[in-house]
Write an enzyme that holds these catalytic residues in place. Structure first.
Site, PDB file in Angstrom:
ATOM      1  N   TYR A 253     -16.757   3.270   2.128  1.00  0.00           N
ATOM      2  CA  TYR A 253     -15.735   2.281   2.517  1.00  0.00           C
ATOM      3  C   TYR A 253     -14.567   2.975   3.229  1.00  0.00           C
ATOM      4  CZ  TYR A 253     -11.783  -0.949   1.854  1.00  0.00           C
ATOM      5  OH  TYR A 253     -10.675  -1.745   2.043  1.00  0.00           O
TER       6      TYR A 253
ATOM      7  N   SER B 177      -7.267   0.360   5.476  1.00  0.00           N
ATOM      8  CA  SER B 177      -6.943   0.591   4.060  1.00  0.00           C
ATOM      9  C   SER B 177      -6.399   1.991   3.887  1.00  0.00           C
ATOM     10  CB  SER B 177      -8.214   0.439   3.211  1.00  0.00           C
ATOM     11  OG  SER B 177      -8.001   0.952   1.916  1.00  0.00           O
TER      12      SER B 177
HETATM   13  P1  NAP Z   1     -11.418 -10.631  -0.572  1.00  0.00           P
HETATM   14  O1  NAP Z   1     -10.381 -11.261  -1.421  1.00  0.00           O
HETATM   15  O2  NAP Z   1     -12.677 -10.141  -1.167  1.00  0.00           O
HETATM   16  O3  NAP Z   1     -11.744 -11.659   0.623  1.00  0.00           O
HETATM   17  C1  NAP Z   1     -12.682 -11.254   1.596  1.00  0.00           C
HETATM   18  C2  NAP Z   1     -12.755 -12.291   2.682  1.00  0.00           C
HETATM   19  O4  NAP Z   1     -13.663 -11.829   3.688  1.00  0.00           O
HETATM   20  C3  NAP Z   1     -13.289 -13.631   2.197  1.00  0.00           C
HETATM   21  O5  NAP Z   1     -12.680 -14.630   2.966  1.00  0.00           O
HETATM   22  C4  NAP Z   1     -14.786 -13.517   2.511  1.00  0.00           C
HETATM   23  O6  NAP Z   1     -15.403 -14.791   2.694  1.00  0.00           O
HETATM   24  C5  NAP Z   1     -14.711 -12.776   3.830  1.00  0.00           C
HETATM   25  N1  NAP Z   1     -15.920 -12.052   4.184  1.00  0.00           N
HETATM   26  C6  NAP Z   1     -16.595 -11.130   3.457  1.00  0.00           C
HETATM   27  N2  NAP Z   1     -17.669 -10.704   4.141  1.00  0.00           N
HETATM   28  C7  NAP Z   1     -17.678 -11.375   5.320  1.00  0.00           C
HETATM   29  C8  NAP Z   1     -18.535 -11.398   6.429  1.00  0.00           C
HETATM   30  N3  NAP Z   1     -19.634 -10.620   6.502  1.00  0.00           N
HETATM   31  N4  NAP Z   1     -18.247 -12.220   7.466  1.00  0.00           N
HETATM   32  C9  NAP Z   1     -17.153 -13.021   7.426  1.00  0.00           C
HETATM   33  N5  NAP Z   1     -16.300 -13.042   6.380  1.00  0.00           N
HETATM   34  C10 NAP Z   1     -16.566 -12.236   5.347  1.00  0.00           C
HETATM   35  O7  NAP Z   1     -10.819  -9.363   0.241  1.00  0.00           O
HETATM   36  P2  NAP Z   1      -9.316  -8.907   0.512  1.00  0.00           P
HETATM   37  O8  NAP Z   1      -8.916  -7.999  -0.599  1.00  0.00           O
HETATM   38  O9  NAP Z   1      -8.461 -10.034   0.888  1.00  0.00           O
HETATM   39  O10 NAP Z   1      -9.581  -7.940   1.761  1.00  0.00           O
HETATM   40  C11 NAP Z   1      -9.323  -8.336   3.095  1.00  0.00           C
HETATM   41  C12 NAP Z   1      -9.292  -7.085   3.954  1.00  0.00           C
HETATM   42  O11 NAP Z   1      -8.285  -6.207   3.480  1.00  0.00           O
HETATM   43  C13 NAP Z   1     -10.600  -6.287   3.933  1.00  0.00           C
HETATM   44  O12 NAP Z   1     -10.853  -5.762   5.212  1.00  0.00           O
HETATM   45  C14 NAP Z   1     -10.294  -5.152   2.967  1.00  0.00           C
HETATM   46  O13 NAP Z   1     -11.071  -4.010   3.206  1.00  0.00           O
HETATM   47  C15 NAP Z   1      -8.828  -4.919   3.285  1.00  0.00           C
HETATM   48  N6  NAP Z   1      -8.079  -4.250   2.226  1.00  0.00           N
HETATM   49  C16 NAP Z   1      -7.987  -4.808   1.000  1.00  0.00           C
HETATM   50  C17 NAP Z   1      -7.281  -4.137   0.020  1.00  0.00           C
HETATM   51  C18 NAP Z   1      -7.144  -4.691  -1.370  1.00  0.00           C
HETATM   52  O14 NAP Z   1      -6.740  -3.942  -2.284  1.00  0.00           O
HETATM   53  N7  NAP Z   1      -7.406  -5.966  -1.599  1.00  0.00           N
HETATM   54  C19 NAP Z   1      -6.676  -2.903   0.300  1.00  0.00           C
HETATM   55  C20 NAP Z   1      -6.796  -2.373   1.559  1.00  0.00           C
HETATM   56  C21 NAP Z   1      -7.494  -3.060   2.535  1.00  0.00           C
HETATM   57  P3  NAP Z   1     -15.962 -15.656   1.421  1.00  0.00           P
HETATM   58  O15 NAP Z   1     -14.743 -16.255   0.755  1.00  0.00           O
HETATM   59  O16 NAP Z   1     -16.807 -16.696   2.032  1.00  0.00           O
HETATM   60  O17 NAP Z   1     -16.666 -14.697   0.531  1.00  0.00           O
END
Ligand code: NAP
Length: 248
Positions: free
Chosen positions: A157, A143
């Site tokens: 984080y 991130s």
């Molecule tokens: P999200 O929409 O909250 O989705 C999270 C996903 O991870 C879901 O599929 C969730 O499963 C799964 N998950 C959560 N905890 C887990 C665990 N302990 N074991 C296995 N699966 C788990 O998140 P996102 O925004 O797509 O983020 C994905 C990645 O991108 C993360 O690493 C995040 O830090 C990174 N990121 C996101 C952003 C942003 O702005 N969105 C920016 C920078 C980086 P369930 O559906 O079953 O809950």
């Protein structure tokens, strides 16, 4: 060559977009998820409709036994993994560092850092040429917080994502000779559920105002970069941290 992707956290957000795009690129797809089985099944259905094999496995990446099961299921039902996307991640509730609860701190590192390490260990055991594998690719989702530090809300984080980037650099050097490339995407704020579930639904709008490109990311923006890093078009790229953040 048959290509099989394991995408952790593939049920929603960036992971779901990556799973669907990988399927369109011809990968068989294994997604893991934490608890949202309905969302996971819907992604798998979409991948199968595209014409590839796909499965969903409930597996907490912070638990090494569940990670072992995830990779075994993929072995049995799809074949050995050739692409691992360490995408599963959590932010935890916003807090100044002085007030940060130990449970949030430990869980954030357990999922974001330990989870990426456990999954990488399982992937390397299957991909490494010295173990009879055919090489492969690992893409870690970091991130922009790793460089901004996220003061006043998410230093825990941001620190965990700094660790993910260091993991990327070290592991790329360690396993390059095994035919495994390791890269990371430094994603900017992207339109997913993660902001609302961590108690900050207004974060995307604030980020869009500050971003040179004037918007937040779409999950597909990140997915496109993942699939490129995994592809042969990026065959000379390893140890890279690619910023996909709208210029922030
Ligand atoms: P999200 O929409 O909250 O989705 C999270 C996903 O991870 C879901 O599929 C969730 O499963 C799964 N998950 C959560 N905890 C887990 C665990 N302990 N074991 C296995 N699966 C788990 O998140 P996102 O925004 O797509 O983020 C994905 C990645 O991108 C993360 O690493 C995040 O830090 C990174 N990121 C996101 C952003 C942003 O702005 N969105 C920016 C920078 C980086 P369930 O559906 O079953 O809950």
């Amino acid at each position: 060559m048959k290509r099989t992707a394991i995408i952790t956290g593939g049920s929603r957000g960036i992971g779901a977009a990556t799973a669907r795009l990988a399927a369109r690129e011809g990968y068989d797809v294994c997604i893991s998820y934490a608890s949202d089985q309905v969302a996971a099944k819907s992604v798998v259905d979409d991948c199968r409709a595209i014409g590839v094999n796909a499965i969903h496995v409930q597996a907490d990446v912070a638990d090494p036994a569940q990670v072992r099961d995830l990779f075994s299921r993929c072995d049995e039902e799809l074949g050995g993994v050739t692409l691992l996307v360490n995408n599963a991640g959590i932010i935890g509730q916003a807090s100044r560092l002085a007030e940060l609860g130990d449970d949030v701190l430990k869980r954030t590192f357990a999922v974001n850092v330990f989870g990426s390490i456990y999954c990488s260990q399982e992937a390397i055991a299957r991909m490494a040429k010295s173990a009879g594998g055919a090489g492969g690719s690992i893409v870690n989702i970091s991130s922009i917080a790793a460089t901004l530090g996220s003061p006043g809300e998410y230093i825990h984080y941001a620190s965990s994502k700094g660790a993910v980037e260091t993991l990327t650099i070290g592991l790329a050097k360690e396993v390059g000779a095994e035919g495994i490339r390791v890269n990371a995407i430094r994603a900017g704020t992207t339109d997913t559920d993660i902001h609302a579930t961590s108690g900050n639904p207004d974060r995307p709008a604030a980020y869009a105002k500050a971003a040179p490109l004037g918007r937040v990311g779409k999950p597909d923006d990140i997915a496109e970069a993942v699939v490129w890093l995994a592809s042969d078009k990026a065959s000379f790229t390893t140890g890279a941290v690619l910023s996909v953040a709208g210029g922030v």
